[in-house]
Design a protein around this motif. Structure first.
Motif, PDB file in Angstrom:
ATOM      1  N   PRO A 303       0.837  -1.210   0.000  1.00 61.62           N
ATOM      2  CA  PRO A 303       0.000   0.000   0.000  1.00 61.62           C
ATOM      3  C   PRO A 303       0.867   1.253   0.000  1.00 61.62           C
ATOM      4  O   PRO A 303       1.942   1.277   0.610  1.00 61.62           O
ATOM      5  CB  PRO A 303      -0.792  -0.132   1.308  1.00 61.62           C
ATOM      6  CG  PRO A 303       0.045  -1.017   2.173  1.00 61.62           C
ATOM      7  CD  PRO A 303       0.728  -1.971   1.248  1.00 61.62           C
ATOM      8  N   ASP A 307      -4.954   5.495   3.445  1.00 61.19           N
ATOM      9  CA  ASP A 307      -6.274   4.959   3.094  1.00 61.19           C
ATOM     10  C   ASP A 307      -6.143   3.556   2.506  1.00 61.19           C
ATOM     11  O   ASP A 307      -6.921   2.656   2.846  1.00 61.19           O
ATOM     12  CB  ASP A 307      -6.982   5.879   2.106  1.00 61.19           C
ATOM     13  CG  ASP A 307      -7.387   7.201   2.743  1.00 61.19           C
ATOM     14  OD1 ASP A 307      -7.487   7.252   3.987  1.00 61.19           O
ATOM     15  OD2 ASP A 307      -7.589   8.188   2.000  1.00 61.19           O
ATOM     16  N   LYS A 308      -5.166   3.391   1.616  1.00 63.40           N
ATOM     17  CA  LYS A 308      -4.959   2.074   0.998  1.00 63.40           C
ATOM     18  C   LYS A 308      -4.505   1.063   2.041  1.00 63.40           C
ATOM     19  O   LYS A 308      -4.915  -0.110   2.009  1.00 63.40           O
ATOM     20  CB  LYS A 308      -3.905   2.196  -0.112  1.00 63.40           C
ATOM     21  CG  LYS A 308      -3.696   0.911  -0.914  1.00 63.40           C
ATOM     22  CD  LYS A 308      -4.935   0.530  -1.694  1.00 63.40           C
ATOM     23  CE  LYS A 308      -4.675  -0.685  -2.557  1.00 63.40           C
ATOM     24  NZ  LYS A 308      -5.906  -1.123  -3.276  1.00 63.40           N
ATOM     25  N   GLN A 310      -5.314   1.000   5.251  1.00 61.78           N
ATOM     26  CA  GLN A 310      -6.484   0.583   6.026  1.00 61.78           C
ATOM     27  C   GLN A 310      -7.332  -0.408   5.242  1.00 61.78           C
ATOM     28  O   GLN A 310      -7.807  -1.407   5.791  1.00 61.78           O
ATOM     29  CB  GLN A 310      -7.322   1.809   6.386  1.00 61.78           C
ATOM     30  CG  GLN A 310      -6.646   2.763   7.366  1.00 61.78           C
ATOM     31  CD  GLN A 310      -7.548   3.899   7.785  1.00 61.78           C
ATOM     32  OE1 GLN A 310      -8.739   3.694   8.010  1.00 61.78           O
ATOM     33  NE2 GLN A 310      -7.002   5.102   7.890  1.00 61.78           N
ATOM     34  N   GLU A 311      -7.501  -0.142   3.958  1.00 63.14           N
ATOM     35  CA  GLU A 311      -8.304  -1.025   3.108  1.00 63.14           C
ATOM     36  C   GLU A 311      -7.696  -2.428   3.038  1.00 63.14           C
ATOM     37  O   GLU A 311      -8.404  -3.439   3.149  1.00 63.14           O
ATOM     38  CB  GLU A 311      -8.402  -0.413   1.713  1.00 63.14           C
ATOM     39  CG  GLU A 311      -9.179  -1.254   0.725  1.00 63.14           C
ATOM     40  CD  GLU A 311      -9.141  -0.649  -0.675  1.00 63.14           C
ATOM     41  OE1 GLU A 311      -9.277  -1.415  -1.647  1.00 63.14           O
ATOM     42  OE2 GLU A 311      -8.961   0.587  -0.795  1.00 63.14           O
ATOM     43  N   MET A 314      -8.048  -4.454   6.421  1.00 62.38           N
ATOM     44  CA  MET A 314      -9.380  -5.032   6.610  1.00 62.38           C
ATOM     45  C   MET A 314      -9.605  -6.210   5.669  1.00 62.38           C
ATOM     46  O   MET A 314     -10.175  -7.243   6.062  1.00 62.38           O
ATOM     47  CB  MET A 314     -10.451  -3.963   6.372  1.00 62.38           C
ATOM     48  CG  MET A 314     -10.391  -2.792   7.344  1.00 62.38           C
ATOM     49  SD  MET A 314     -10.561  -3.262   9.088  1.00 62.38           S
ATOM     50  CE  MET A 314     -12.240  -3.871   9.122  1.00 62.38           C
ATOM     51  N   LYS A 315      -9.151  -6.078   4.438  1.00 67.21           N
ATOM     52  CA  LYS A 315      -9.329  -7.142   3.442  1.00 67.21           C
ATOM     53  C   LYS A 315      -8.582  -8.409   3.849  1.00 67.21           C
ATOM     54  O   LYS A 315      -9.123  -9.517   3.783  1.00 67.21           O
ATOM     55  CB  LYS A 315      -8.831  -6.644   2.080  1.00 67.21           C
ATOM     56  CG  LYS A 315      -8.882  -7.702   0.991  1.00 67.21           C
ATOM     57  CD  LYS A 315      -8.283  -7.159  -0.302  1.00 67.21           C
ATOM     58  CE  LYS A 315      -8.199  -8.250  -1.367  1.00 67.21           C
ATOM     59  NZ  LYS A 315      -7.544  -7.743  -2.612  1.00 67.21           N
TER      60      LYS A 315
END
Length: 349
Positions: A303, A307-308, A310-311, A314-315
């Motif tokens: 990342p 923001d990336k 965090q995404e 979670m994924k």
């Protein structure tokens, strides 16, 4: 007669087979002169093979003694003691100290001697420093739960907080490169002076991963945030994974975990607590292994912004299988047994 015997031997090409053929002819009564006439090997070679056979009674070649060792067994044991006295000493430093004992050897020879004793250079494992109190508390805790089986541990929800950083959260990265590619873009791990750090709270059990929440940027986990996290994340997880079945909640001894308001809230919710949890004991909490696995998976996604990151966190969290969670829970009896065996010291997990 000699021609008939030698004819198939002329096709032999290896030294071992040639030697065997020469000795076979010799045993059959042929003289050295007769064997030379077959041109199976040079004259000097034939007579040398016959001479060696007469002296040793065998066609096997005597193993060469090789270069004499620079050190005796006693000196090798001394080197081993020096290394065990200071595990972090380099081979060059050991060579200098060994020289003071009368052995003039290179650092390379030192490494070979240590390798013979199974002493291999490896990166030191990082573990929290344990005080006498930590060790005592670990022993008390492990004795208390030493009889628990994997099935018992399957009723526990483990929790913890963890930081995730941009550009290499899991530390050093190994790459394979050719000469001259050290600074090739694909072989470089980018760094920044002040990398963004994201703090998360998560929990899991033998039934799989539970909730994962990301704290707002520049927010520390205090008792207010922790109570809100337990309300919004822990309770739904216990209901989803255990329903009406009684489960046990684990958290460590962080100040916000031990706050009176948190202890009272957990009691009001009829949440049973595992513990008291000993300090500096991440090796007893399987969620630490889960964080390591998660960080490696996040790193592979590379990342590039907060923001990336965090995404991806979670994924990858929801992608963790129940089989993996189950295996970590099943390791609990082994962890406790190892700590007791080592009298409270760190275990391998």
């Amino acid at each position: 007669m000699l021609e008939i015997i030698v004819l198939p031997l002329l096709t032999m090409v290896t030294c071992k087979e040639t030697r065997a053929a020469i000795i076979a002819l010799h045993k059959n009564g042929f003289t050295g002169k007769d064997i030379v006439a077959t041109k199976i090997a040079p004259k000097s070679t034939i007579y040398r093979f016959i001479k060696n056979f007469k002296e040793r009674g065998s066609i096997l070649v005597k193993k060469a003694s090789g270069r004499p060792r620079k050190s005796s067994k006693r000196q090798d044991r001394l080197l081993k003691r020096i290394q065990l006295r200071d595990r972090s000493a380099t081979s060059a430093e050991l060579a200098q100290e060994w020289q003071q004992a009368g052995v003039s050897a290179s650092a390379r020879t030192v490494r070979r001697r240590l390798l013979e004793d199974g002493l291999v250079s490896r990166r030191a494992a990082k573990k929290p420093l344990l005080s006498k109190k930590n060790i005592r508390d670990r022993l008390i805790f492990c004795r208390k739960y030493s009889e628990w089986t994997a099935e018992d541990w399957g009723k526990v929800i483990f929790s913890d907080e963890a930081p995730f950083r941009l550009f290499g959260a899991s530390g050093k990265r190994l790459v394979r490169r050719r000469k001259g590619e050290r600074y090739h873009q694909s072989c470089v791990m980018p760094t920044v002076k002040h990398p963004d750090t994201i703090h998360v709270w998560g929990c899991f059990s033998s039934k799989g991963v539970g909730s994962l929440t990301i704290l707002p940027k520049n927010t520390a986990m205090n008792k207010e945030w922790y109570q809100n996290t337990l309300q919004q994340q822990l309770l739904p997880t216990t209901q989803q994974q255990f329903g009406e079945e009684q489960c046990i909640f684990q958290h460590d001894g962080a100040p916000c975990h031990k706050a009176k308001v948190i202890t009272k809230w957990l009691g009001d919710q009829n949440v049973e607590i595992l513990g008291p949890w000993p300090g500096n004991s991440p090796d007893l909490n399987p969620i630490e292994n889960l964080w390591s696995i998660l960080k490696r998976r996040v790193d592979k996604q590379k990342p590039t912004n907060s923001d990336k990151l965090q995404e991806v966190i979670m994924k990858e969290w929801v992608a963790i299988s129940q089989d993996l969670a189950q295996k970590l829970i099943e390791s609990m009896p082994s962890r406790f047994a190892e700590v007791l065996k080592k009298k409270g010291q760190q275990c391998k997990y």
